[in-house]
Motif scaffolding. Structure first.
Motif, PDB file in Angstrom:
ATOM      1  N   ALA A 122       9.464   9.434  13.558  1.00 20.42           N
ATOM      2  CA  ALA A 122       8.510   9.250  12.467  1.00 20.42           C
ATOM      3  C   ALA A 122       9.116   9.598  11.110  1.00 20.42           C
ATOM      4  CB  ALA A 122       7.266  10.087  12.711  1.00 20.42           C
ATOM      5  N   ASN A 123      10.054  10.524  11.091  1.00 22.85           N
ATOM      6  CA  ASN A 123      10.550  10.912   9.775  1.00 22.85           C
ATOM      7  C   ASN A 123      11.821  10.181   9.353  1.00 22.85           C
ATOM      8  OD1 ASN A 123      12.513  12.139  11.249  1.00 22.85           O
ATOM      9  ND2 ASN A 123      11.584  14.191  11.122  1.00 22.85           N
ATOM     10  N   THR A 124      12.158   9.074  10.052  1.00 26.65           N
ATOM     11  CA  THR A 124      13.321   8.324   9.591  1.00 26.65           C
ATOM     12  C   THR A 124      12.897   7.362   8.486  1.00 26.65           C
ATOM     13  OG1 THR A 124      12.922   6.912  11.460  1.00 26.65           O
ATOM     14  CG2 THR A 124      14.798   8.406  11.619  1.00 26.65           C
ATOM     15  N   ASN A 125      13.106   7.837   7.285  1.00 27.81           N
ATOM     16  CA  ASN A 125      12.684   7.061   6.132  1.00 27.81           C
ATOM     17  C   ASN A 125      13.470   5.775   5.972  1.00 27.81           C
ATOM     18  OD1 ASN A 125      10.485   7.745   4.616  1.00 27.81           O
ATOM     19  ND2 ASN A 125      11.470   9.630   3.875  1.00 27.81           N
ATOM     20  N   TRP A 126      14.747   5.830   6.355  1.00 26.98           N
ATOM     21  CA  TRP A 126      15.579   4.643   6.141  1.00 26.98           C
ATOM     22  C   TRP A 126      15.065   3.453   6.910  1.00 26.98           C
ATOM     23  CZ3 TRP A 126      17.813   2.503  10.390  1.00 26.98           C
ATOM     24  CH2 TRP A 126      17.907   3.322  11.524  1.00 26.98           C
ATOM     25  N   LEU A 127      14.402   3.767   8.052  1.00 30.40           N
ATOM     26  CA  LEU A 127      13.860   2.664   8.842  1.00 30.40           C
ATOM     27  C   LEU A 127      12.780   1.923   8.073  1.00 30.40           C
ATOM     28  CD1 LEU A 127      13.434   3.498  12.603  1.00 30.40           C
ATOM     29  CD2 LEU A 127      14.412   1.459  11.549  1.00 30.40           C
ATOM     30  N   ARG A 128      11.976   2.691   7.373  1.00 28.76           N
ATOM     31  CA  ARG A 128      10.922   2.050   6.580  1.00 28.76           C
ATOM     32  C   ARG A 128      11.526   1.187   5.494  1.00 28.76           C
ATOM     33  NH1 ARG A 128       6.680   7.062   5.967  1.00 28.76           N
ATOM     34  NH2 ARG A 128       6.792   7.637   8.153  1.00 28.76           N
ATOM     35  N   ILE A 129      12.575   1.750   4.903  1.00 29.90           N
ATOM     36  CA  ILE A 129      13.244   0.983   3.848  1.00 29.90           C
ATOM     37  C   ILE A 129      13.820  -0.298   4.433  1.00 29.90           C
ATOM     38  CG2 ILE A 129      15.176   0.997   2.212  1.00 29.90           C
ATOM     39  CD1 ILE A 129      14.734   4.124   2.154  1.00 29.90           C
ATOM     40  N   ALA A 130      14.434  -0.153   5.615  1.00 26.92           N
ATOM     41  CA  ALA A 130      15.020  -1.326   6.266  1.00 26.92           C
ATOM     42  C   ALA A 130      13.941  -2.358   6.571  1.00 26.92           C
ATOM     43  CB  ALA A 130      15.722  -0.908   7.551  1.00 26.92           C
ATOM     44  N   ALA A 131      12.786  -1.864   7.061  1.00 26.91           N
ATOM     45  CA  ALA A 131      11.696  -2.770   7.385  1.00 26.91           C
ATOM     46  C   ALA A 131      11.224  -3.510   6.139  1.00 26.91           C
ATOM     47  CB  ALA A 131      10.533  -1.988   7.998  1.00 26.91           C
ATOM     48  N   ALA A 132      11.131  -2.756   5.032  1.00 29.52           N
ATOM     49  CA  ALA A 132      10.706  -3.376   3.784  1.00 29.52           C
ATOM     50  C   ALA A 132      11.712  -4.446   3.365  1.00 29.52           C
ATOM     51  CB  ALA A 132      10.593  -2.313   2.693  1.00 29.52           C
ATOM     52  N   ALA A 133      12.984  -4.116   3.532  1.00 28.97           N
ATOM     53  CA  ALA A 133      14.027  -5.073   3.158  1.00 28.97           C
ATOM     54  C   ALA A 133      13.929  -6.334   4.005  1.00 28.97           C
ATOM     55  CB  ALA A 133      15.404  -4.428   3.326  1.00 28.97           C
ATOM     56  N   VAL A 134      13.687  -6.149   5.303  1.00 32.46           N
ATOM     57  CA  VAL A 134      13.568  -7.287   6.201  1.00 32.46           C
ATOM     58  C   VAL A 134      12.392  -8.171   5.779  1.00 32.46           C
ATOM     59  CG1 VAL A 134      12.957  -7.966   8.552  1.00 32.46           C
ATOM     60  CG2 VAL A 134      14.692  -6.214   8.179  1.00 32.46           C
ATOM     61  N   LEU A 135      11.282  -7.535   5.461  1.00 31.48           N
ATOM     62  CA  LEU A 135      10.101  -8.276   5.024  1.00 31.48           C
ATOM     63  C   LEU A 135      10.393  -9.088   3.774  1.00 31.48           C
ATOM     64  CD1 LEU A 135       7.011  -5.953   5.514  1.00 31.48           C
ATOM     65  CD2 LEU A 135       7.415  -8.227   6.453  1.00 31.48           C
ATOM     66  N   LEU A 136      11.062  -8.432   2.852  1.00 28.05           N
ATOM     67  CA  LEU A 136      11.366  -9.067   1.577  1.00 28.05           C
ATOM     68  C   LEU A 136      12.247 -10.296   1.776  1.00 28.05           C
ATOM     69  CD1 LEU A 136      10.357  -7.849  -1.079  1.00 28.05           C
ATOM     70  CD2 LEU A 136      12.722  -7.182  -1.556  1.00 28.05           C
ATOM     71  N   VAL A 137      13.302 -10.089   2.558  1.00 23.49           N
ATOM     72  CA  VAL A 137      14.227 -11.194   2.828  1.00 23.49           C
ATOM     73  C   VAL A 137      13.485 -12.301   3.569  1.00 23.49           C
ATOM     74  CG1 VAL A 137      16.289 -11.883   4.109  1.00 23.49           C
ATOM     75  CG2 VAL A 137      16.276  -9.737   2.819  1.00 23.49           C
ATOM     76  N   ALA A 143      10.315 -13.023   3.530  1.00 19.30           N
ATOM     77  CA  ALA A 143       9.402 -13.725   2.634  1.00 19.30           C
ATOM     78  C   ALA A 143      10.176 -14.707   1.772  1.00 19.30           C
ATOM     79  CB  ALA A 143       8.657 -12.716   1.765  1.00 19.30           C
ATOM     80  N   GLY A 144      11.324 -14.241   1.304  1.00 20.77           N
ATOM     81  CA  GLY A 144      12.172 -15.095   0.469  1.00 20.77           C
ATOM     82  C   GLY A 144      12.588 -16.339   1.227  1.00 20.77           C
ATOM     83  N   TRP A 145      13.011 -16.126   2.458  1.00 20.18           N
ATOM     84  CA  TRP A 145      13.473 -17.245   3.267  1.00 20.18           C
ATOM     85  C   TRP A 145      12.337 -18.221   3.543  1.00 20.18           C
ATOM     86  CZ3 TRP A 145      11.914 -18.751   8.198  1.00 20.18           C
ATOM     87  CH2 TRP A 145      12.663 -19.790   8.738  1.00 20.18           C
TER      88      TRP A 145
END
Lengths: 327, 186
Positions: free
Chosen positions: A87-102, A104-106
């Motif tokens: 639960a406290n792995t923040n980087w995973l959330r960041i990664a998830a956000a990045a995946v979503l962003l990419v 959406a772009g695609w």
């Protein structure tokens, strides 16, 4: 007289790799002084002693091979590991956000492409490897080595392909949008089919595996059914339909040479092509010998030849330079 | 038919494995100074080769491909290890070194022992080239091809190796020369 001698040459001399002139140079240098002779001796001792230090593996081949088999079996069976997300792995959330962003772009790019008039030229080519690709309409193309296809658009209003080299097509049937391949000056039009086209030195060979194909050149045209083929020579107007008697042409798609009662010359012809080899049959008696062997495309040629030889006892295989001769 | 062929394939691979395993293991050991790690690296290399199923394509120079891979994998391992060592004490390592030495002492003469020790001090690339030249007795040209470097580079590395070894063996060599001298006299 040289006072300093480079170690590099000294070593080369002791290892027997120096040129004659370097050898003479070392000998004169060595004879010149005691210091030099001592240095020469030192280097020689080190080099010779070190040879005795070569250590042999403490394992026997059989032991190592057994271990290998265990390791291989384990790696084959090992399922992918499942790890819980902390639960406290923040980087995973960041990664998830990045995946979503990419993502959406695609998606927006994809939608834009679909809606727009996509008239981009797409070309796919191969050099040393076979390539399998899915075309925009879902048809699949197997592109042999050193080949190229190109097409324009998204295949929704027309499906036209230009081919150089060799390719096998598995066409997704769509009666409203014909699938057409241009090769040399020949046009191959499919009606929901799998077929192979090979062009070599402006000769064109079309083999149909299933379905029906229409082959035309200038004003002539023929229809090919399954297991039929035509071979159109450059400059010839007439072409006649023949039976396609073997499945060897599909080697680069299936990674297997399906040699089932094939005359030897035909198998050799395909092997020469696939391995870029130069095998010749010099014994006429063997020319038409039927051969049935399983060969995989990734098997080394030398093994392939051994297997072929084992089917026909009276066969001899010799290598002379780049050529391999069957006698 | 297919099953037979697979068996054949397996047999050829087994042959390849058995032919090269021990020499590659020794090569890895030269670089890593650890039989277990060397074994792991060579085993993994063969596993990768088997899984990729491309080993048939590397037909002409499979040996040089294998050597090259062991070399690179070993160097990668050393590099990783070095990074790890920064954060670790080296106790375990030096302890192992001592036991190896003790076992080795029984089998080797003093000169060999010291040379062995000195060899361990060579930089990895030097050691790889030295191994191929002295233990495998390859020609410079063969080493150059195997490692994808020029003959000149091989020469330079051999020279460098010798300079380091001579420096490490400094106190020993005069003594040895004396023994040899006496041997010739008698």
């Amino acid at each position: 007289m040289k006072q300093h001698m480079s170690e590099d040459i000294l070593i080369k001399y002791i290892l027997g790799e120096a040129s004659d002139s370097e050898g003479r140079e070392v000998e004169t240098w060595r004879a010149a002084s005691n210091t030099n002779a001592k240095k020469f001796e030192d280097v020689k001792i080190i080099l010779e002693t070190s040879k005795r230090l070569a250590q042999a593996s403490p394992l026997s081949e059989t032991e190592a091979w057994d271990k290998f088999k265990v390791k291989r079996a384990a790696s084959g069976r090992e399922p992918g590991q499942i790890r819980s997300i902390n639960a406290n792995t923040n980087w995973l959330r960041i990664a998830a956000a990045a995946v979503l962003l990419v993502g959406a772009g695609w998606l927006s790019y994809y939608l834009y492409q679909r809606s727009g008039m996509s008239s981009q030229l797409v070309s796919i080519n191969t050099t040393n490897t076979v390539r399998v690709d899915t075309l925009p309409d879902g048809s699949v193309v197997h592109l042999n080595k050193n080949s190229e296809i190109s097409y324009v658009g998204n295949f929704r209003s027309q499906r036209v392909i230009k081919l150089k080299g060799e390719a096998f097509f598995e066409v997704k049937h769509n009666q409203y949008v014909p699938f057409t391949v241009h090769v040399n000056d020949v046009t191959v039009r499919d009606i929901g089919t799998a077929f192979n086209i090979k062009s070599k030195q402006q000769n064109t060979e079309v083999i149909v595996e299933s379905g029906v194909v229409q082959v035309s050149k200038n004003n002539n045209s023929v229809r090919l059914n399954a297991s039929e083929m035509v071979n159109i020579k450059h400059g010839e107007q007439q072409f006649k339909v023949e039976k396609s008697t073997d499945m060897l042409y599909g080697y680069y798609r299936d990674n297997v040479f399906k040699a089932d009662n094939v005359p030897l010359w035909r198998l050799i012809e395909v092997l020469n092509e696939a391995y870029n080899a130069n095998i010749k049959i010099e014994n006429n008696a063997l020319h038409n010998t039927p051969v049935t062997v399983p060969i995989r495309l990734q098997d080394p040629l030398i093994n392939v030849l051994q297997v072929i030889k084992s089917t026909t006892p009276e066969m001899h295989i010799e290598q002379s330079g780049q050529d391999i001769i069957i006698k | 038919m297919t099953v037979d062929w697979l068996d054949d394939n397996e047999a050829i691979f087994e042959q390849l494995f058995k032919k090269h395993f021990r020499e590659l293991h020794a090569y890895g050991f030269s670089l890593l100074k650890d039989w277990d790690v060397a074994e792991e690296i060579v085993q993994s290399l063969f596993l990768k080769l088997w899984e990729k199923n491309e080993w048939g394509h590397i037909q002409t120079s499979i040996k040089s491909y294998l050597y090259k891979s062991v070399y690179h994998d070993s160097l990668n391992y050393i590099r990783r290890k070095k990074v790890q060592l920064k954060y670790q004490t080296t106790t375990a390592y030096s302890m192992k070194d001592h036991t190896d030495d003790a076992a080795g002492k029984l089998k080797m003469g003093e000169l060999e022992q010291h040379l062995q020790h000195a060899l361990a001090k060579l930089p990895e690339k030097c050691r790889a080239i030295f191994h191929l030249s002295r233990f495998e007795e390859l020609k410079y040209q063969e080493i150059a091809t195997q490692l994808d470097i020029s003959i000149k580079t091989v020469e330079t590395h051999m020279g460098k190796a010798l300079r380091i070894l001579r420096k490490e063996m400094k106190e020993f060599l005069p003594f040895i020369a004396l023994i040899l001298f006496n041997m010739f006299k008698s």
